[in-house]
Enzyme design. Structure first.
Site, PDB file in Angstrom:
ATOM      1  CE  LYS A  50      91.590 123.724  69.545  1.00 11.92           C
ATOM      2  NZ  LYS A  50      92.030 125.024  70.020  1.00 11.92           N
ATOM      3  NE  ARG A 110      98.009 124.252  78.454  1.00  9.67           N
ATOM      4  CZ  ARG A 110      97.865 123.422  77.432  1.00  9.67           C
ATOM      5  NH1 ARG A 110      97.419 122.212  77.626  1.00  9.67           N
ATOM      6  NH2 ARG A 110      98.183 123.770  76.221  1.00  9.67           N
ATOM      7  NE  ARG A 127      90.092 132.180  72.768  1.00 13.94           N
ATOM      8  CZ  ARG A 127      90.542 131.833  73.970  1.00 13.94           C
ATOM      9  NH1 ARG A 127      90.998 130.617  74.191  1.00 13.94           N
ATOM     10  NH2 ARG A 127      90.521 132.688  74.961  1.00 13.94           N
TER      11      ARG A 127
HETATM   12  C1  BTN Z   1      91.577 128.130  68.218  1.00 12.56           C
HETATM   13  O1  BTN Z   1      91.377 126.973  68.544  1.00 12.56           O
HETATM   14  O2  BTN Z   1      92.416 128.843  68.777  1.00 12.56           O
HETATM   15  C2  BTN Z   1      90.748 128.704  67.100  1.00 12.56           C
HETATM   16  C3  BTN Z   1      91.038 128.034  65.789  1.00 12.56           C
HETATM   17  C4  BTN Z   1      90.220 128.626  64.653  1.00 12.56           C
HETATM   18  C5  BTN Z   1      90.663 128.095  63.318  1.00 12.56           C
HETATM   19  C6  BTN Z   1      89.762 128.555  62.202  1.00 12.56           C
HETATM   20  S1  BTN Z   1      90.112 127.741  60.677  1.00 12.56           S
HETATM   21  C7  BTN Z   1      89.086 128.847  59.819  1.00 12.56           C
HETATM   22  C8  BTN Z   1      89.340 130.213  60.399  1.00 12.56           C
HETATM   23  N1  BTN Z   1      90.489 130.817  59.758  1.00 12.56           N
HETATM   24  C9  BTN Z   1      91.504 130.959  60.601  1.00 12.56           C
HETATM   25  O3  BTN Z   1      92.616 131.429  60.301  1.00 12.56           O
HETATM   26  N2  BTN Z   1      91.169 130.538  61.823  1.00 12.56           N
HETATM   27  C10 BTN Z   1      89.813 130.035  61.850  1.00 12.56           C
END
Ligand code: BTN
Length: 254
Positions: A119, A247, A60
Site C-alpha cells: 500500500k 483483502r 477509512r
Molecule cells: C485509508 O487508507 O484508509 C485512507 C487514508 C487517508 C489518509 C489521508 S491523509 C490526509 C487526510 N487526512 C486524514 O486524516 N486522512 C486523509
C-alpha cells in the site's frame, strides 16, 4: 513546503477553481477533520489544505492513518460538489492520482494506491451539507518513504521507490491539477468515463479476495457504478458498501 510551490499551484488551479484557498499548516490533527470542522462551522470556501505533520490522521472505517513528518504527502481538498451518484468517486480520485504519478501504480478497490503489492496511499472522502450545497472533503495520504513500522496490518510502500527523490511539494504539484479535472468531469459524467482506465489498473482483477464479512470469492472488475464484482459460490456479488474491506489473498506459490 516552499512558498513558490504554493504560488505555482494557486496559479495552475485558478482556471479550475477560481478563488481556491491553498493553505499549508505545519501541524494539524487531520486535514480531513480540520476541513469538516470548518464545514460544520459554516465556513468552507474551496480549500486545498496541506499538512506538514498530522498527529491524528484518519483512514477509512475508523482506522488511523499514520505518517511521519516529511515522509508522506497529506492533504485534503474541500469543495462544493454536485454529484448524482457518489459511489464511484473514490475510484475516480484514486485513478487520477495514479495516472498523475506512475504508470505502474495499481488500484485496490475502493480507494487504495498500490505499488508492487504494497500500500502506497489511501483516500478518505467525507461529505458535509452547507445550506443547500453538498461539500466533499477529499483526503489523500501518500507515503513518500516506506513507513518503517512492523505493526502495520498491510505491507507499505513509498513513492520514492517509484519516483526516486520525489518530495511532498513535487508530488502535490503532480497530482492536484489532474484531480481538479477529474472532479469536474465526475460531476458532469459520473464514473462511466473512468471505468476502462480503472479496469486497466485494477490490482484485484482475478485475485482471490476475502470480504470483511468473511465472504470469499474472485474479484472480477467493477461495474459502471464503481461497485466491486466478486464471483462467489452464490454467484456474482456487487459489493457497494464503502464500509466493506477487501483483502486479496496472497498468490499461491507456484
Ligand atoms: C485509508 O487508507 O484508509 C485512507 C487514508 C487517508 C489518509 C489521508 S491523509 C490526509 C487526510 N487526512 C486524514 O486524516 N486522512 C486523509
Amino acid at each position: 513546503m516552499p512558498h513558490r510551490a504554493v504560488d505555482t499551484l494557486r496559479e495552475q488551479l485558478a482556471p479550475w477553481m477560481p478563488g481556491l484557498v491553498v493553505q499549508v499548516l505545519p501541524e494539524v490533527d487531520s486535514t480531513n477533520t480540520e476541513l469538516m470542522r470548518r464545514a460544520r462551522a459554516g465556513a468552507l470556501p474551496p480549500t486545498l489544505l496541506v499538512a506538514l505533520a498530522q498527529i491524528a490522521g484518519r483512514g477509512r472505517m475508523g482506522r488511523s492513518w499514520y505518517s511521519q513528518p516529511g515522509a508522506a504527502l497529506t492533504f485534503s481538498l474541500g469543495l462544493p460538489l454536485q454529484v448524482r451518484d457518489w459511489s464511484g468517486l473514490s475510484l475516480a480520485v484514486g485513478l487520477s492520482l495514479a495516472q498523475s504519478l506512475h504508470p505502474d501504480i495499481r488500484l485496490k478497490w475502493p480507494n487504495d494506491l498500490w505499488w508492487q503489492e504494497r500500500k502506497l496511499g489511501g483516500i478518505l472522502i467525507e461529505t458535509a451539507s452547507l445550506g443547500a450545497q453538498r461539500h466533499a472533503v477529499i483526503g489523500v495520504g501518500i507515503n513518500l518513504v516506506r513507513p518503517d513500522r512492523p505493526d502495520l496490518s498491510t505491507p507499505a510502500a513509498g513513492l520514492q521507490e517509484a519516483l526516486p527523490g520525489v518530495d511532498a511539494s513535487q508530488a502535490l504539484e503532480r497530482v492536484v491539477p489532474g484531480l481538479m479535472q477529474t472532479l469536474r468531469r465526475f460531476e458532469r459524467e459520473g464514473f462511466a468515463p473512468f471505468w476502462a482506465d480503472f479496469a486497466a489498473r485494477d490490482g484485484l482483477h482475478q485475485r482471490a479476495v476475502t470480504l470483511s464479512d468473511g465472504t470469499q470469492g474472485t474479484a472480477c472488475g467493477v461495474n459502471e457504478a464503481g461497485a466491486l464484482l466478486v464471483h462467489t459460490a452464490a454467484g456474482v456479488q456487487a459489493v457497494t458498501s464503502s464500509e466493506v474491506s477487501v483483502r486479496p489473498r496472497p498468490f499461491a506459490p507456484m
